[in-house]
Design a protein around this motif. Structure first.
Motif, PDB file in Angstrom:
ATOM      1  N   CYS A 184       0.274   4.683  -1.675  1.00  0.00           N
ATOM      2  CA  CYS A 184       0.140   4.814  -0.218  1.00  0.00           C
ATOM      3  C   CYS A 184      -0.279   3.498   0.422  1.00  0.00           C
ATOM      4  O   CYS A 184      -1.353   2.977   0.139  1.00  0.00           O
ATOM      5  CB  CYS A 184      -0.886   5.893   0.126  1.00  0.00           C
ATOM      6  SG  CYS A 184      -1.122   6.011   1.912  1.00  0.00           S
ATOM      7  N   PRO A 185       0.550   2.945   1.305  1.00  0.00           N
ATOM      8  CA  PRO A 185       0.197   1.676   1.939  1.00  0.00           C
ATOM      9  C   PRO A 185      -0.946   1.810   2.936  1.00  0.00           C
ATOM     10  O   PRO A 185      -1.532   0.812   3.330  1.00  0.00           O
ATOM     11  CB  PRO A 185       1.495   1.253   2.636  1.00  0.00           C
ATOM     12  CG  PRO A 185       2.251   2.500   2.833  1.00  0.00           C
ATOM     13  CD  PRO A 185       1.869   3.435   1.721  1.00  0.00           C
ATOM     14  N   MET A 186      -1.266   3.031   3.337  1.00  0.00           N
ATOM     15  CA  MET A 186      -2.337   3.206   4.311  1.00  0.00           C
ATOM     16  C   MET A 186      -3.680   3.540   3.646  1.00  0.00           C
ATOM     17  O   MET A 186      -4.676   3.743   4.324  1.00  0.00           O
ATOM     18  CB  MET A 186      -1.981   4.311   5.310  1.00  0.00           C
ATOM     19  CG  MET A 186      -0.714   4.043   6.109  1.00  0.00           C
ATOM     20  SD  MET A 186      -0.727   2.449   6.940  1.00  0.00           S
ATOM     21  CE  MET A 186      -1.895   2.779   8.264  1.00  0.00           C
ATOM     22  N   LEU A 218      -4.490   6.290   1.957  1.00  0.00           N
ATOM     23  CA  LEU A 218      -4.869   7.688   2.191  1.00  0.00           C
ATOM     24  C   LEU A 218      -4.906   8.441   0.863  1.00  0.00           C
ATOM     25  O   LEU A 218      -4.627   7.892  -0.192  1.00  0.00           O
ATOM     26  CB  LEU A 218      -3.870   8.339   3.149  1.00  0.00           C
ATOM     27  CG  LEU A 218      -3.538   7.524   4.397  1.00  0.00           C
ATOM     28  CD1 LEU A 218      -2.558   8.271   5.275  1.00  0.00           C
ATOM     29  CD2 LEU A 218      -4.803   7.193   5.169  1.00  0.00           C
ATOM     30  N   PRO A 255      -3.025  11.393  -0.271  1.00  0.00           N
ATOM     31  CA  PRO A 255      -2.016  12.441  -0.067  1.00  0.00           C
ATOM     32  C   PRO A 255      -2.148  13.608  -1.042  1.00  0.00           C
ATOM     33  O   PRO A 255      -1.819  14.752  -0.694  1.00  0.00           O
ATOM     34  CB  PRO A 255      -0.684  11.718  -0.275  1.00  0.00           C
ATOM     35  CG  PRO A 255      -0.991  10.328  -0.677  1.00  0.00           C
ATOM     36  CD  PRO A 255      -2.439  10.070  -0.530  1.00  0.00           C
ATOM     37  N   GLU A 260       4.256   8.696   7.425  1.00  0.00           N
ATOM     38  CA  GLU A 260       5.319   9.450   6.745  1.00  0.00           C
ATOM     39  C   GLU A 260       6.348   8.541   6.086  1.00  0.00           C
ATOM     40  O   GLU A 260       7.540   8.819   6.092  1.00  0.00           O
ATOM     41  CB  GLU A 260       5.951  10.456   7.714  1.00  0.00           C
ATOM     42  CG  GLU A 260       4.892  11.407   8.259  1.00  0.00           C
ATOM     43  CD  GLU A 260       5.419  12.428   9.255  1.00  0.00           C
ATOM     44  OE1 GLU A 260       6.638  12.544   9.416  1.00  0.00           O
ATOM     45  OE2 GLU A 260       4.587  13.127   9.849  1.00  0.00           O
ATOM     46  N   CYS A 261       5.865   7.454   5.486  1.00  0.00           N
ATOM     47  CA  CYS A 261       6.777   6.524   4.825  1.00  0.00           C
ATOM     48  C   CYS A 261       7.386   7.144   3.580  1.00  0.00           C
ATOM     49  O   CYS A 261       8.438   6.706   3.120  1.00  0.00           O
ATOM     50  CB  CYS A 261       6.053   5.239   4.461  1.00  0.00           C
ATOM     51  SG  CYS A 261       4.777   5.455   3.205  1.00  0.00           S
ATOM     52  N   GLY A 262       6.710   8.122   2.993  1.00  0.00           N
ATOM     53  CA  GLY A 262       7.292   8.809   1.843  1.00  0.00           C
ATOM     54  C   GLY A 262       7.006   8.173   0.497  1.00  0.00           C
ATOM     55  O   GLY A 262       7.471   8.682  -0.526  1.00  0.00           O
ATOM     56  N   CYS A 263       6.225   7.084   0.464  1.00  0.00           N
ATOM     57  CA  CYS A 263       5.922   6.445  -0.826  1.00  0.00           C
ATOM     58  C   CYS A 263       5.253   7.431  -1.786  1.00  0.00           C
ATOM     59  O   CYS A 263       5.557   7.461  -2.978  1.00  0.00           O
ATOM     60  CB  CYS A 263       4.984   5.256  -0.633  1.00  0.00           C
ATOM     61  SG  CYS A 263       5.754   3.875   0.184  1.00  0.00           S
ATOM     62  N   CYS A 264       4.330   8.237  -1.247  1.00  0.00           N
ATOM     63  CA  CYS A 264       3.576   9.151  -2.103  1.00  0.00           C
ATOM     64  C   CYS A 264       4.502  10.158  -2.750  1.00  0.00           C
ATOM     65  O   CYS A 264       4.467  10.373  -3.971  1.00  0.00           O
ATOM     66  CB  CYS A 264       2.480   9.843  -1.301  1.00  0.00           C
ATOM     67  SG  CYS A 264       3.052  10.611   0.231  1.00  0.00           S
ATOM     68  N   VAL A 293       5.104  14.757   1.995  1.00  0.00           N
ATOM     69  CA  VAL A 293       5.327  14.497   3.422  1.00  0.00           C
ATOM     70  C   VAL A 293       5.407  15.814   4.191  1.00  0.00           C
ATOM     71  O   VAL A 293       4.907  15.936   5.314  1.00  0.00           O
ATOM     72  CB  VAL A 293       6.590  13.644   3.624  1.00  0.00           C
ATOM     73  CG1 VAL A 293       6.888  13.472   5.101  1.00  0.00           C
ATOM     74  CG2 VAL A 293       6.422  12.274   2.965  1.00  0.00           C
ATOM     75  N   ILE A 304       2.009  16.996   4.648  1.00  0.00           N
ATOM     76  CA  ILE A 304       1.320  16.183   5.644  1.00  0.00           C
ATOM     77  C   ILE A 304       1.739  16.591   7.059  1.00  0.00           C
ATOM     78  O   ILE A 304       0.913  16.691   7.966  1.00  0.00           O
ATOM     79  CB  ILE A 304       1.574  14.691   5.376  1.00  0.00           C
ATOM     80  CG1 ILE A 304       0.763  14.252   4.151  1.00  0.00           C
ATOM     81  CG2 ILE A 304       1.230  13.842   6.586  1.00  0.00           C
ATOM     82  CD1 ILE A 304       1.161  12.929   3.562  1.00  0.00           C
TER      83      ILE A 304
HETATM   84  S1  SF4 Z   1       3.763   9.270   3.647  1.00  0.00           S
HETATM   85 FE1  SF4 Z   1       2.339   9.243   1.930  1.00  0.00          FE
HETATM   86  S2  SF4 Z   1       2.333   7.134   1.263  1.00  0.00           S
HETATM   87 FE2  SF4 Z   1       3.188   7.118   3.334  1.00  0.00          FE
HETATM   88  S3  SF4 Z   1       1.442   6.789   4.675  1.00  0.00           S
HETATM   89 FE3  SF4 Z   1       1.700   8.990   4.489  1.00  0.00          FE
HETATM   90  S4  SF4 Z   1       0.322   9.556   2.840  1.00  0.00           S
HETATM   91 FE4  SF4 Z   1       0.610   7.367   2.687  1.00  0.00          FE
END
Ligand code: SF4
Ligand code: SF4
Lengths: 440, 342
Positions: free
Chosen positions: A382-384, A386, A388, A413-417, A428, A431
């Motif tokens: 997660c770039p933020m 957080l 998840p 909601e970049c979707g990396c997680c 996502v 979230i």
């Molecule tokens: S979608 Fe997942 S990885 Fe991207 S900012 Fe939100 S919690 Fe972090």
């Protein structure tokens, strides 16, 4: 050009790029479709009210709709012809939206635009042209550009960043644009600089587009003068390198505060496509009614970078490209990390459409999800910064309203997680549910 | 046109591409990394290590399937996690135990420690370690005396059949704890012989714990794949070595850190048990503290506790602390405070 590759320190992932499908294909104009269906609510802000009625004869570039109040941007006819219908159509994000359908007049001559000297224009005149051309941020949510370029006076903006990262896999439209029209993009940047009254511009491009970096660097050099410094920064290939906050951090080292905007740290970010649209609006006086999109994926017969009119239905694009392949499994508008899946091709291109992907079973992952095994990979990704995993567990346990503590509102909601999660958890989705229920 | 085709397409929330990793892939890779020590153990302690391990794995898988049926949950034995529990449980019991012992341990591990606590992801304690702790509490004699001296001549059927009890021996840590380093050298040879033998695996001990070499190979492979991170194993091993060096000798700073790491279950525990995702912290700072805790408790139990070896209990104790570590050490947020939630 900067030699070391810039990037953001925390999180990020490396999905397969799949750009080889289209990165070498020059932009080709899509022949005019028989009819276009132009949505009056394409972007951030209020929907437009239609200025035309059934049977009206209109010309490409004519104003179709204007916002009556609040944020929004004008919408123009993308073809010449006759208004067939003013009604409601399927909207790619919300379920349906008011729309104008125009029957194309196949023999109408294309509208001519000739360049003028924008340097004679005042700041307000430039903003006026941008506004009346209906320019919005075409790389993202479609925020009206004339609003973004007029930050509140207390914001001390000193840097413009042009976003040419194009970090979403598959998409190559910005790449081709920068390669084929670098001077127009840079000219757009100069216009923005003059509106903002600043002289520092960075153009961030991921290192996987070496030819575009070269072309843009040359154009930037040619355009730089004593007063203005425009430079290209090569960025590390890492998703989501092109996300505003990550891009700003990579290039300037500044971190946008939670719930803050780029101008809080003195930066304005514009997509390279938007810069080009600004060039056309201000120099050519041409409204935004066509754009370059990438049509790709292994489920379409002939992937391509296309110049299409706003309002072109996906079904017309598909038939031009030879149809879909039998193993097509998912159709996505936008990139594979943040785009949205659509159930029908009866959907028109909007100003914010960056691509349409036709993905096969091999390209997507439809395995069912299981319990969180607490591997922590999503925390790393997660770039933020957080959590998840916790948000997902809370949502499943019916405690979505308690998820603000894990930073759910900072998630973009970049979707990396969800990309890295070995348990295939739809993080996502969790979230989004949490955002609806959690208390800020 | 497209509306009738629409039923064919998947419509789901982004992202639409996923990494190729999956729980199954991770678990089966761990299983593969655990196989070489098992094969070597056949040559060290005889063929019955394989039988005990197969019984343990078989009963873990069966218990998992039956538990999930009884609890009306989807049966997930294919994900490989019960196989890992079965392997690990066998690896931390002595090679001379009766064959029914791992069956009881498996039921305890899988039914009670895993599924009654909510199934994978919700079990606070490492199931294999709970299984072992249960066996140690209920069958202390079998669990603390069924040690076998390593076979030197590849006669892998040596310990089959009656009379096995007669050959049981003591582990190096037991001898060290009760008789000192002199007695260890008397029994296992010069220090250089000890290091060489122990490193490869030729020493009395539990079934799968003795080969530092092969366990390291497997552990490093998991590190290379990114399936585990270095934080827990390294902090565990460094803490054990360091604290043993300080407190493990007659006087301060005279302990033997290398011997401490090469004996008992340090390498197996540090790389394969303390790193269990579910029962360890997910965040890196928490992981470092977790590993240091495992190391410190191990040394404490070894030097001051009632048992010569402490890795298993140390990990179990730290498992209990893991949720708190995750709560204390949250990931560092990207955004500076300004608009933080009020
Ligand atoms: S979608 Fe997942 S990885 Fe991207 S900012 Fe939100 S919690 Fe972090
Ligand atoms: S990546 Fe998936 S399984 Fe791992 S901690 Fe995050 S949510 Fe849980």
């Amino acid at each position: 050009m900067n030699q070391t590759l810039l990037t953001f320190p925390k999180g990020g992932v490396h999905p397969p790029e799949s750009k080889e499908l289209t990165e070498h294909l020059p932009v080709e104009p899509l022949p005019l479709p028989e009819e276009v269906e132009i949505l009056l609510h394409q972007h951030f802000g209020a929907p437009c009210k239609s200025l035309v009625k059934k049977k009206d004869e209109i010309m490409e570039g004519d104003l179709l709709g204007e916002v009556e109040a609040g944020l929004g941007a004008s919408i123009h006819a993308s073809v010449s012809g006759k208004v067939k219908n003013v009604g409601t159509s399927a909207h790619p994000i919300s379920v349906s939206a008011p729309s104008v359908t125009i029957q194309t007049d196949p023999v109408a001559k294309p509208r001519e635009y000739s360049p003028g000297d924008w340097k004679a224009l005042s700041k307000d005149e430039i903003l006026g042209r941008i506004k009346s051309a209906g320019i919005v941020g075409i790389g993202g949510a479609g925020f009206p550009t004339h609003v973004k370029l007029a930050p509140p006076p207390e914001a001390k903006v000193d840097t413009l960043i042009l976003n040419g990262a194009e970090c979403e896999p598959y998409l190559t439209c910005d790449h081709r644009l920068m390669l084929e029209h670098p001077e127009q993009v840079v000219e757009g940047a100069k216009i923005i600089l003059s509106v903002l009254g600043i002289d520092e511009c960075h153009i961030g491009i991921e290192a996987n587009k070496a030819d575009a970096i070269e072309a843009m660097a040359k154009a930037a050099r040619d355009a730089s003068s004593n007063g203005t410094r425009i430079r290209v920064d090569a960025l590390k290939v890492k998703y989501p390198q092109g996300s505003e906050k990550q891009l700003i951090q990579s290039i300037t080292g500044r971190r946008v505060p939670g719930f803050g905007l780029p101008f809080d740290v003195g930066v304005i970010v514009q997509n390279v496509g938007t810069a080009r649209a600004i060039y056309e609006a201000v120099v050519l006086n041409k409204p935004l009614y066509e754009k370059v999109i990438t049509v790709s994926g292994r489920g379409i017969q002939r992937p391509a970078n296309l110049l299409v009119r706003i309002g072109t239905r996906l079904s017309d694009i598909v038939s031009y490209l030879g149809g879909t392949k039998p193993d097509l499994a998912k159709v996505v508008m936008g990139g594979p990390m943040m785009g949205f899946a659509i159930p029908t091709l009866d959907v028109p291109v909007t100003k914010t459409t960056s691509g349409v992907l036709f993905l096969t079973e091999d390209e997507i992952d439809t395995k069912p999800h299981s319990n969180c095994i607490r591997c922590g990979w999503c925390l790393e990704a997660c770039p933020m910064g957080l959590a998840p995993n916790e948000i997902g567990i809370y949502v499943e346990a019916g405690r979505a309203e308690d998820t603000a503590q894990f930073g759910v509102f900072e998630c973009f909601e970049c979707g990396c997680c969800a990309f890295v999660c070995p348990a295939k958890r739809p993080l996502v989705q969790f979230i989004r549910l949490a955002k609806m229920k959690a208390k800020k | 046109m497209a509306l009738n085709e629409s039923a064919l397409w998947t419509v789901s929330v982004s992202p639409h591409v996923k990494s190729g990793e999956s729980v199954e892939k991770i678990m089966w890779t761990v299983v593969a990394c655990l196989i070489p020590p098992l094969i070597l153990s056949i040559f060290i302690f005889g063929i019955q290590t394989l039988i005990i391990t197969l019984i343990s794995v078989g009963s873990c898988v069966a218990t998992e399937a039956i538990s999930q049926k009884l609890l009306h949950r989807p049966v997930t034995v294919r994900d490989g996690s019960a196989v890992i529990t079965g392997l690990l449980l066998a690896y931390i019991i002595p090679p001379g135990v009766p064959y029914w012992l791992p069956v009881l341990g498996s039921i305890m591990a899988i039914y009670v420690a895993k599924h009654l606590l909510g199934g994978i992801g919700f079990n606070i304690f490492n199931p294999a370690l709970i299984g072992r702790a249960f066996l140690l509490a209920t069958f202390p004699v079998a669990m603390t005396s069924a040690w076998l001296p390593p076979i030197r001549d590849a006669s892998i059927f040596k310990y089959m059949g009656p009379g096995v009890d007669a050959v049981s021996t003591a582990t190096p840590l037991y001898i060290l704890k009760h008789y000192g380093i002199g007695a260890v050298m008397e029994k296992f040879g010069s220090m250089s012989t000890i290091y060489a033998d122990f490193f490869v695996g030729w020493r009395p001990g539990c079934i799968g714990e003795t080969s530092t070499l092969l366990l390291l190979v497997g552990g490093i492979f998991l590190l290379y794949k990114g399936y585990i991170s270095w934080h827990i194993p390294i902090s565990t091993i460094v803490t054990i070595a360091f604290l043993t060096w300080i407190f493990g000798g007659e006087k301060l700073f005279t302990g033997n850190p290398l011997l401490a790491v090469l004996s008992g279950g340090v390498i197996l525990g540090a790389f394969f048990m303390a790193t269990d995702y579910v029962t360890s912290p997910s965040q890196k700072t928490g992981q470092l503290i977790f590993g240091a805790g495992v190391g410190a408790l191990t040394v404490l139990i070894r030097l001051k506790g009632g048992y010569p070896e402490g890795v298993c209990y140390a990990i179990l104790l730290m498992n209990g602390v893991s949720p708190a570590l995750d709560a204390w050490f949250k990931p560092k947020r990207f955004a500076p405070e300004k608009g933080a939630i009020k």
